[in-house]
Design a protein around this motif. Structure first.
Motif, PDB file in Angstrom:
ATOM      1  N   UNK A 117       7.264  23.486  15.683  1.00  0.00           N
ATOM      2  CA  UNK A 117       7.451  23.931  14.207  1.00  0.00           C
ATOM      3  C   UNK A 117       6.362  24.377  13.768  1.00  0.00           C
ATOM      4  N   UNK A 118       4.999  23.737  13.731  1.00  0.00           N
ATOM      5  CA  UNK A 118       4.118  24.284  12.922  1.00  0.00           C
ATOM      6  C   UNK A 118       3.207  25.400  13.729  1.00  0.00           C
ATOM      7  N   UNK A 119       3.172  25.580  15.021  1.00  0.00           N
ATOM      8  CA  UNK A 119       2.518  26.339  15.911  1.00  0.00           C
ATOM      9  C   UNK A 119       3.206  27.706  16.049  1.00  0.00           C
ATOM     10  N   UNK A 120       4.467  27.491  16.607  1.00  0.00           N
ATOM     11  CA  UNK A 120       5.282  28.546  16.900  1.00  0.00           C
ATOM     12  C   UNK A 120       6.397  28.958  16.062  1.00  0.00           C
ATOM     13  N   UNK A 121       6.468  28.102  14.728  1.00  0.00           N
ATOM     14  CA  UNK A 121       7.609  28.508  13.874  1.00  0.00           C
ATOM     15  C   UNK A 121       8.919  28.297  14.188  1.00  0.00           C
ATOM     16  N   UNK A 122       9.226  27.510  15.134  1.00  0.00           N
ATOM     17  CA  UNK A 122      10.639  26.853  15.598  1.00  0.00           C
ATOM     18  C   UNK A 122      10.853  25.464  15.023  1.00  0.00           C
ATOM     19  N   UNK A 123      11.396  25.629  13.723  1.00  0.00           N
ATOM     20  CA  UNK A 123      11.779  24.001  13.106  1.00  0.00           C
ATOM     21  C   UNK A 123      12.925  23.401  13.572  1.00  0.00           C
ATOM     22  N   UNK A 124      13.645  23.904  14.427  1.00  0.00           N
ATOM     23  CA  UNK A 124      14.818  23.284  14.937  1.00  0.00           C
ATOM     24  C   UNK A 124      14.501  22.035  15.797  1.00  0.00           C
ATOM     25  N   UNK A 125      13.427  22.025  16.530  1.00  0.00           N
ATOM     26  CA  UNK A 125      13.025  20.879  17.012  1.00  0.00           C
ATOM     27  C   UNK A 125      12.738  19.592  16.292  1.00  0.00           C
ATOM     28  N   UNK A 126      12.273  19.950  15.151  1.00  0.00           N
ATOM     29  CA  UNK A 126      11.733  18.644  14.198  1.00  0.00           C
ATOM     30  C   UNK A 126      13.200  18.282  13.540  1.00  0.00           C
ATOM     31  N   UNK A 127      13.930  19.164  13.217  1.00  0.00           N
ATOM     32  CA  UNK A 127      15.543  18.940  12.406  1.00  0.00           C
ATOM     33  C   UNK A 127      16.155  18.168  13.665  1.00  0.00           C
ATOM     34  N   UNK A 128      15.989  18.295  14.675  1.00  0.00           N
ATOM     35  CA  UNK A 128      16.652  17.337  15.747  1.00  0.00           C
ATOM     36  C   UNK A 128      15.986  16.034  16.054  1.00  0.00           C
ATOM     37  N   UNK A 129      14.806  16.208  16.578  1.00  0.00           N
ATOM     38  CA  UNK A 129      13.911  15.005  16.928  1.00  0.00           C
ATOM     39  C   UNK A 129      13.647  14.069  15.918  1.00  0.00           C
ATOM     40  N   UNK A 173      15.614  12.903  12.947  1.00  0.00           N
ATOM     41  CA  UNK A 173      16.686  11.962  12.674  1.00  0.00           C
ATOM     42  C   UNK A 173      16.910  11.296  13.876  1.00  0.00           C
ATOM     43  N   UNK A 174      16.781  11.830  15.090  1.00  0.00           N
ATOM     44  CA  UNK A 174      16.848  10.766  16.295  1.00  0.00           C
ATOM     45  C   UNK A 174      16.061   9.683  16.282  1.00  0.00           C
ATOM     46  N   UNK A 175      14.604  10.312  16.294  1.00  0.00           N
ATOM     47  CA  UNK A 175      13.527   9.115  16.178  1.00  0.00           C
ATOM     48  C   UNK A 175      13.844   8.529  14.894  1.00  0.00           C
ATOM     49  N   UNK A 187      16.533   7.080  13.553  1.00  0.00           N
ATOM     50  CA  UNK A 187      17.725   6.272  14.118  1.00  0.00           C
ATOM     51  C   UNK A 187      17.085   5.195  14.923  1.00  0.00           C
ATOM     52  N   UNK A 188      16.351   5.855  15.997  1.00  0.00           N
ATOM     53  CA  UNK A 188      15.604   4.538  16.974  1.00  0.00           C
ATOM     54  C   UNK A 188      14.678   3.857  16.422  1.00  0.00           C
ATOM     55  N   UNK A 189      14.128   4.248  15.284  1.00  0.00           N
ATOM     56  CA  UNK A 189      13.167   3.375  14.616  1.00  0.00           C
ATOM     57  C   UNK A 189      13.983   2.446  13.924  1.00  0.00           C
ATOM     58  N   UNK A 190      14.925   2.552  13.297  1.00  0.00           N
ATOM     59  CA  UNK A 190      15.649   1.467  12.608  1.00  0.00           C
ATOM     60  C   UNK A 190      16.187   0.644  13.554  1.00  0.00           C
ATOM     61  N   UNK A 191      16.764   1.038  14.742  1.00  0.00           N
ATOM     62  CA  UNK A 191      17.022   0.205  16.032  1.00  0.00           C
ATOM     63  C   UNK A 191      16.035  -0.835  16.354  1.00  0.00           C
ATOM     64  N   UNK A 192      14.644  -0.127  16.345  1.00  0.00           N
ATOM     65  CA  UNK A 192      13.679  -0.813  16.858  1.00  0.00           C
ATOM     66  C   UNK A 192      13.432  -2.134  15.788  1.00  0.00           C
ATOM     67  N   UNK A 193      13.581  -1.764  14.528  1.00  0.00           N
ATOM     68  CA  UNK A 193      13.367  -2.805  13.367  1.00  0.00           C
ATOM     69  C   UNK A 193      14.104  -3.997  13.528  1.00  0.00           C
ATOM     70  N   UNK A 194      15.402  -3.526  13.735  1.00  0.00           N
ATOM     71  CA  UNK A 194      16.495  -4.728  14.080  1.00  0.00           C
ATOM     72  C   UNK A 194      16.414  -5.302  15.117  1.00  0.00           C
TER      73      UNK A 194
END
Length: 108
Positions: free
Chosen positions: A35-47, A49-51, A53-60
């Motif tokens: 996102x910040x070096x190559x200007x491709x924000x899609x990776x953050x838009x995908x990674x 929310x996935x992270x 959700x996994x963080x909430x699962x970790x807390x549970x």
């Protein structure tokens, strides 16, 4: 075999923690540079929310393991803190594995 690996709250915590840690590393070291070096924000838009959700699962999983093993607030906070520091989850995993192999504390 998978059900045997996930038969305890700590085993489930370990699995979720490792998957969450990998998603965190992907977010930090792949998606953010894209996102910040190559200007491709899609990776953050995908990674991102996935992270999340996994963080909430970790807390549970953390709350369930802490309750099942009667962890102190200090122990719970240490395990939580490792989820915030890149690579620290892999460090605490050995301790969790050893505790999972130890007998559970007696409940009254």
């Amino acid at each position: 075999m998978l059900s045997a690996m996930l038969s305890t709250p700590i085993a489930r915590l370990r699995l979720v923690a490792i998957i969450e840690a990998i998603s965190y590393l992907v977010l930090l070291f792949v998606a953010m540079p894209l996102k910040y070096v190559w200007g491709i924000p899609l990776a953050v838009r995908v990674a991102g929310p996935v992270h999340g959700i996994l963080f909430v699962a970790f807390l549970i999983a953390l709350f369930r393991a802490a309750d099942a093993r009667s962890w102190s607030w200090r122990r719970s906070a240490l395990v939580f803190a490792t989820s915030l520091v890149p690579f620290a989850t892999f460090w605490i995993d050995r301790s969790l594995r050893e505790e999972d192999l130890a007998p559970a504390p007696a409940t009254s």
